[in-house]
Motif scaffolding. Structure first.
Motif, short mmCIF file in Angstrom:
data_model
loop_
_atom_site.label_atom_id
_atom_site.label_comp_id
_atom_site.label_asym_id
_atom_site.label_seq_id
_atom_site.Cartn_x
_atom_site.Cartn_y
_atom_site.Cartn_z
N VAL A 160 0.86 -1.14 0.08
CA VAL A 160 0.03 0.00 -0.15
C VAL A 160 0.86 1.28 0.04
CG1 VAL A 160 -1.93 1.22 0.97
CG2 VAL A 160 -1.79 -1.16 1.21
N VAL A 161 0.67 2.08 -0.99
CA VAL A 161 1.34 3.34 -1.16
C VAL A 161 0.40 4.38 -1.17
CG1 VAL A 161 2.93 4.67 -2.61
CG2 VAL A 161 3.26 2.28 -2.40
N ASP A 162 0.59 5.50 -0.36
CA ASP A 162 -0.51 6.60 0.02
C ASP A 162 -1.71 6.05 -0.23
OD1 ASP A 162 1.68 8.37 -0.03
OD2 ASP A 162 1.78 8.33 -2.33
N GLY A 163 -2.26 4.97 0.80
CA GLY A 163 -3.48 4.55 0.84
C GLY A 163 -4.13 3.71 -0.22
N VAL A 164 -3.24 3.66 -1.57
CA VAL A 164 -3.65 2.62 -2.59
C VAL A 164 -2.84 1.50 -2.88
CG1 VAL A 164 -3.81 2.78 -5.09
CG2 VAL A 164 -4.52 4.83 -3.96
N ILE A 165 -3.63 0.44 -3.20
CA ILE A 165 -2.74 -0.86 -3.30
C ILE A 165 -2.06 -1.11 -4.67
CG2 ILE A 165 -3.08 -3.46 -3.43
CD1 ILE A 165 -5.77 -3.05 -1.92
N SER A 166 -0.85 -1.02 -4.46
CA SER A 166 -0.07 -0.72 -5.66
C SER A 166 0.37 -2.10 -6.33
CB SER A 166 1.47 0.14 -5.48
OG SER A 166 2.14 -0.53 -4.60
N SER A 167 0.32 -3.03 -5.64
CA SER A 167 0.83 -4.40 -5.95
C SER A 167 0.31 -5.35 -4.95
CB SER A 167 2.32 -4.59 -6.20
OG SER A 167 2.57 -5.85 -6.74
N SER A 168 -0.04 -6.76 -5.36
CA SER A 168 -0.24 -7.79 -4.55
C SER A 168 0.08 -9.06 -4.77
CB SER A 168 -2.08 -7.78 -4.35
OG SER A 168 -2.40 -8.39 -5.55
N ARG A 169 0.39 -10.00 -3.92
CA ARG A 169 0.85 -11.34 -3.95
C ARG A 169 -0.01 -12.19 -3.24
NH1 ARG A 169 3.18 -8.67 -7.06
NH2 ARG A 169 5.34 -8.22 -7.50
N PHE A 170 -0.07 -13.56 -3.55
CA PHE A 170 -0.79 -14.17 -2.64
C PHE A 170 -0.01 -15.88 -2.89
CE2 PHE A 170 -2.26 -15.33 -6.94
CZ PHE A 170 -2.41 -16.81 -7.06
N GLN A 171 -0.24 -16.64 -1.77
CA GLN A 171 0.07 -17.90 -1.69
C GLN A 171 -1.11 -18.70 -1.37
OE1 GLN A 171 3.56 -17.60 1.03
NE2 GLN A 171 4.53 -18.84 -0.42
N VAL A 172 -1.48 -19.89 -1.90
CA VAL A 172 -2.53 -20.56 -1.65
C VAL A 172 -2.61 -22.17 -1.84
CG1 VAL A 172 -3.70 -20.46 -4.06
CG2 VAL A 172 -5.12 -20.54 -2.08
N PHE A 173 -3.12 -22.77 -0.82
CA PHE A 173 -3.18 -24.23 -1.12
C PHE A 173 -4.73 -24.53 -0.89
CE2 PHE A 173 -4.10 -28.42 0.96
CZ PHE A 173 -3.18 -29.30 0.28
N GLY A 174 -5.16 -25.24 -2.17
CA GLY A 174 -6.50 -25.62 -2.47
C GLY A 174 -6.67 -25.95 -3.85
N CYS A 175 -7.89 -26.04 -3.96
CA CYS A 175 -8.39 -26.74 -5.43
C CYS A 175 -8.15 -25.65 -6.44
CB CYS A 175 -9.94 -27.09 -5.29
SG CYS A 175 -10.78 -25.55 -5.15
N PRO A 176 -8.27 -25.83 -7.76
CA PRO A 176 -8.12 -24.97 -8.85
C PRO A 176 -9.00 -23.99 -8.57
CG PRO A 176 -8.20 -27.33 -9.86
CD PRO A 176 -8.50 -27.43 -8.24
N HIS A 177 -10.26 -23.83 -8.14
CA HIS A 177 -11.20 -22.65 -7.90
C HIS A 177 -10.57 -21.86 -6.78
CE1 HIS A 177 -14.59 -25.66 -9.43
NE2 HIS A 177 -14.69 -24.43 -10.17
N THR A 178 -9.92 -22.47 -5.94
CA THR A 178 -9.30 -21.57 -4.79
C THR A 178 -8.21 -20.82 -5.43
OG1 THR A 178 -10.04 -23.25 -3.38
CG2 THR A 178 -8.28 -21.32 -2.59
N LEU A 179 -7.35 -21.46 -6.08
CA LEU A 179 -6.32 -20.88 -6.76
C LEU A 179 -6.61 -19.68 -7.90
CD1 LEU A 179 -2.72 -21.65 -7.64
CD2 LEU A 179 -4.06 -21.49 -9.74
N ALA A 180 -7.68 -19.96 -8.62
CA ALA A 180 -7.91 -19.11 -9.78
C ALA A 180 -8.78 -17.89 -8.79
CB ALA A 180 -9.12 -19.67 -10.46
N ALA A 181 -9.47 -18.29 -7.64
CA ALA A 181 -9.92 -17.08 -7.12
C ALA A 181 -9.00 -15.92 -6.54
CB ALA A 181 -10.99 -17.58 -6.09
N ALA A 182 -8.03 -16.72 -5.91
CA ALA A 182 -6.91 -15.76 -5.36
C ALA A 182 -6.09 -15.03 -6.54
CB ALA A 182 -5.80 -16.82 -4.45
#
Length: 124
Positions: A47-69
């Motif tokens: 978060v830079v100046d109140g705005v999300i400039s970038s995001s990352r994720f890690q997930v363990f789950g089914c293809p729907h979970t990964l796609a949603a993340a």
């Protein structure tokens, strides 16, 4: 199981998968898990100046979970940090055509984002 084209796209080329370098500034994280659902999700947002400039994720789950993340990671970027509390899980499920029996897994993504929101609010 049949997966929607959107799920297949995000599963094959996940957007934002991974983690930030430890030296990255303005990064907050949140995670959630449920062993009964066999799912774990961790999000990091920069978060830079109140705005999300970038995001990352890690997930363990089914293809729907990964796609949603992946979808959420892409959706977050460029938006104000307040959206960390505004994910519409029903809309996400509809967009990705997630079966109702997997809806609980999407709620864990929401919980991980709420963890990010709480961490961010603790810094301001």
């Amino acid at each position: 199981m049949n997966y929607s084209s959107e799920v297949r796209q995000h599963f094959l080329s996940p957007y934002g998968a991974g983690v930030f370098d430890r030296s990255s500034l303005g990064v907050v994280s949140g995670e959630a898990s449920d062993r009964t659902l066999n799912v774990w999700a961790c999000f990091q947002v920069q978060v830079v100046d109140g705005v999300i400039s970038s995001s990352r994720f890690q997930v363990f789950g089914c293809p729907h979970t990964l796609a949603a993340a992946s979808w959420v990671s892409e959706w977050l970027e460029g938006r104000p940090a307040i959206v960390l509390r505004q994910l519409n899980v029903r809309s996400l499920a509809d967009t990705l055509e997630v079966p109702i029996e997997k809806f609980g897994k999407l709620l864990l993504i929401e919980d991980a984002l709420l963890g990010c929101a709480q961490a961010f609010e603790g810094t301001i």
